[in-house]
Design an enzyme around this catalytic site. Structure first.
Site, PDB file in Angstrom:
ATOM      1  N   HIS A   1       1.671  19.316  87.464  1.00  0.00           N
ATOM      2  CA  HIS A   1       2.769  18.737  88.254  1.00  0.00           C
ATOM      3  C   HIS A   1       2.938  19.507  89.558  1.00  0.00           C
ATOM      4  O   HIS A   1       2.290  20.516  89.783  1.00  0.00           O
ATOM      5  CB  HIS A   1       4.060  18.667  87.439  1.00  0.00           C
ATOM      6  CG  HIS A   1       4.681  19.995  87.117  1.00  0.00           C
ATOM      7  ND1 HIS A   1       4.100  20.907  86.259  1.00  0.00           N
ATOM      8  CD2 HIS A   1       5.841  20.569  87.546  1.00  0.00           C
ATOM      9  CE1 HIS A   1       4.878  21.966  86.168  1.00  0.00           C
ATOM     10  NE2 HIS A   1       5.930  21.802  86.940  1.00  0.00           N
TER      11      HIS A   1
ATOM     12  N   HIS B   1       5.194  21.350  91.173  1.00  0.00           N
ATOM     13  CA  HIS B   1       5.970  22.551  91.516  1.00  0.00           C
ATOM     14  C   HIS B   1       5.084  23.694  92.004  1.00  0.00           C
ATOM     15  O   HIS B   1       3.961  23.891  91.528  1.00  0.00           O
ATOM     16  CB  HIS B   1       6.804  22.995  90.310  1.00  0.00           C
ATOM     17  CG  HIS B   1       7.972  22.087  90.049  1.00  0.00           C
ATOM     18  ND1 HIS B   1       8.592  21.985  88.830  1.00  0.00           N
ATOM     19  CD2 HIS B   1       8.617  21.233  90.887  1.00  0.00           C
ATOM     20  CE1 HIS B   1       9.580  21.110  88.910  1.00  0.00           C
ATOM     21  NE2 HIS B   1       9.614  20.635  90.140  1.00  0.00           N
TER      22      HIS B   1
ATOM     23  N   ASP C   1       5.020  26.869  91.574  1.00  0.00           N
ATOM     24  CA  ASP C   1       4.504  27.904  90.663  1.00  0.00           C
ATOM     25  C   ASP C   1       3.306  27.390  89.849  1.00  0.00           C
ATOM     26  O   ASP C   1       2.714  28.142  89.065  1.00  0.00           O
ATOM     27  CB  ASP C   1       5.611  28.452  89.746  1.00  0.00           C
ATOM     28  CG  ASP C   1       6.198  27.421  88.812  1.00  0.00           C
ATOM     29  OD1 ASP C   1       6.508  26.300  89.279  1.00  0.00           O
ATOM     30  OD2 ASP C   1       6.353  27.712  87.606  1.00  0.00           O
ATOM     31  N   HIS C   2       2.919  26.121  90.074  1.00  0.00           N
ATOM     32  CA  HIS C   2       1.732  25.551  89.421  1.00  0.00           C
ATOM     33  C   HIS C   2       0.642  25.157  90.423  1.00  0.00           C
ATOM     34  O   HIS C   2      -0.478  24.848  90.024  1.00  0.00           O
ATOM     35  CB  HIS C   2       2.123  24.327  88.577  1.00  0.00           C
ATOM     36  CG  HIS C   2       3.142  24.662  87.533  1.00  0.00           C
ATOM     37  ND1 HIS C   2       2.852  24.687  86.196  1.00  0.00           N
ATOM     38  CD2 HIS C   2       4.440  25.050  87.644  1.00  0.00           C
ATOM     39  CE1 HIS C   2       3.933  25.056  85.521  1.00  0.00           C
ATOM     40  NE2 HIS C   2       4.906  25.275  86.377  1.00  0.00           N
TER      41      HIS C   2
ATOM     42  N   HIS D   1      10.221  16.207  83.347  1.00  0.00           N
ATOM     43  CA  HIS D   1      10.463  17.440  84.119  1.00  0.00           C
ATOM     44  C   HIS D   1      10.316  17.094  85.604  1.00  0.00           C
ATOM     45  O   HIS D   1      11.159  17.443  86.426  1.00  0.00           O
ATOM     46  CB  HIS D   1       9.456  18.504  83.668  1.00  0.00           C
ATOM     47  CG  HIS D   1       9.488  19.765  84.474  1.00  0.00           C
ATOM     48  ND1 HIS D   1      10.545  20.647  84.443  1.00  0.00           N
ATOM     49  CD2 HIS D   1       8.581  20.308  85.329  1.00  0.00           C
ATOM     50  CE1 HIS D   1      10.283  21.674  85.253  1.00  0.00           C
ATOM     51  NE2 HIS D   1       9.089  21.483  85.803  1.00  0.00           N
TER      52      HIS D   1
ATOM     53  N   ASP E   1       5.045  22.110  82.150  1.00  0.00           N
ATOM     54  CA  ASP E   1       6.465  22.413  81.912  1.00  0.00           C
ATOM     55  C   ASP E   1       7.149  21.279  81.145  1.00  0.00           C
ATOM     56  O   ASP E   1       8.346  21.050  81.296  1.00  0.00           O
ATOM     57  CB  ASP E   1       7.202  22.614  83.246  1.00  0.00           C
ATOM     58  CG  ASP E   1       6.813  23.914  83.934  1.00  0.00           C
ATOM     59  OD1 ASP E   1       6.027  24.695  83.366  1.00  0.00           O
ATOM     60  OD2 ASP E   1       7.307  24.148  85.055  1.00  0.00           O
TER      61      ASP E   1
ATOM     62  N   HIS F   1       4.610  28.584  80.605  1.00  0.00           N
ATOM     63  CA  HIS F   1       5.518  29.727  80.788  1.00  0.00           C
ATOM     64  C   HIS F   1       5.733  30.468  79.475  1.00  0.00           C
ATOM     65  O   HIS F   1       5.681  29.874  78.393  1.00  0.00           O
ATOM     66  CB  HIS F   1       6.900  29.266  81.289  1.00  0.00           C
ATOM     67  CG  HIS F   1       6.907  28.790  82.705  1.00  0.00           C
ATOM     68  ND1 HIS F   1       7.099  29.629  83.773  1.00  0.00           N
ATOM     69  CD2 HIS F   1       6.730  27.554  83.234  1.00  0.00           C
ATOM     70  CE1 HIS F   1       7.054  28.926  84.900  1.00  0.00           C
ATOM     71  NE2 HIS F   1       6.827  27.661  84.604  1.00  0.00           N
TER      72      HIS F   1
HETATM   73 FE    FE Z   1       6.823  25.989  86.090  1.00  0.00          FE
HETATM   74 ZN    ZN Z   2       7.769  23.020  86.875  1.00  0.00          ZN
END
Ligand code: FE
Ligand code: ZN
Length: 259
Positions: A55, A57, A59-60, A114, A131, A169
């Protein structure tokens, strides 16, 4: 045979490294940061042949551009229904990803909730769910809806119980604290918490878990269990007509009072 190892990133992200013993090719899932990926690949003498994204975001996805500079022209697989500029192989439900250089195919599932276009990858008994589903919990509802996330979790819950769950995570202990709020008397939650504490004390990841473990203790998959319904109705102060309503109450409860 697929080998899967975590590359820890930031405070609590796992970038999953996919290799096989007889090849130098490597594929990574959700490289939010290029630094630890490049270091691991160089040290192991591996060649990056592809990137999978679950996805949008940061942090990915944050490491993708730099990885493409280091390994130009490799395919970047990711959700078709989400704006991720680096994705050059858009995917949707029903597609299969052939992992470049690894000769292994993974199925693609649309698992919105999400985010609006989140995908998961499944094959070789492994599920890369980003996530969406976490060990003992699930992602927050950001740009999708509660109904979507509930339906996506139900879809994942129907996979074989032995499926290994590679989430993105390390949230397990915090999630199990909330699971205990929902089901204080659950031996499955207590046993899992004990095991997870031992692993974390040694600095080891608590993931992957199995779907079987999730079904036994993750409240967000247990919305049809009497004890979970009762706890959600106590929080919501009303009776809840279906699993989606129980899910929404649990997610709201955790967002507002636990996290
Ligand atoms: Fe994340
Ligand atoms: Zn995320």
């Amino acid at each position: 045979m697929l080998e899967i190892r975590p590359i820890p990133a930031f405070d609590d992200n796992y970038i999953w490294l996919l290799t096989r013993p007889d090849a130098q090719a490597a594929v990574v899932v959700d490289p939010g940061d290029e630094g630890p990926v490049i270091e691991r690949l160089r040290r192991a003498g591996l060649d990056l042949t592809g990137i999978l994204i679950t996805h949008k975001h940061g942090d990915h996805t944050g490491g993708v551009a730099a990885l493409l500079e280091a390994w130009p022209g490799i395919p970047v697989f990711g959700p078709a229904n989400e704006p991720i500029p680096a994705v050059n192989r858009p995917l949707r439900e029903g597609d299969t990803v052939e992992l470049p250089g690894l000769d292994i195919g993974l199925q693609v599932f649309d698992v919105p909730g999400h985010t609006e276009g989140h995908v998961a990858y499944y094959g070789e008994g492994a599920l890369f769910c980003g996530d969406t589903l976490f060990a003992g919990g699930c992602g927050r509802v950001f740009s999708g809806t509660h109904e979507q996330l509930h339906a996506s979790l139900q879809q994942l819950a129907a996979l074989p119980p032995a499926t290994r769950v590679y989430c993105a995570h390390e949230y397990t202990l915090a999630n199990l604290g909330f699971a205990r709020w929902v089901e204080p008397a659950s031996p499955a939650v207590t046993q899992w918490e004990t095991e997870a504490r031992v692993l974390r004390a040694k600095g080891e990841p608590t993931v992957p878990t199995t779907l079987q473990t999730e079904l036994s203790a993750n409240p967000f998959l247990r919305v049809a269990e009497a004890a979970v319904i009762a706890a959600a109705e106590r929080y919501a102060k009303q009776s809840l007509p279906d699993g989606a309503a129980v899910f929404r109450a649990l997610r709201t409860w955790k967002d507002r009072e636990y996290d």
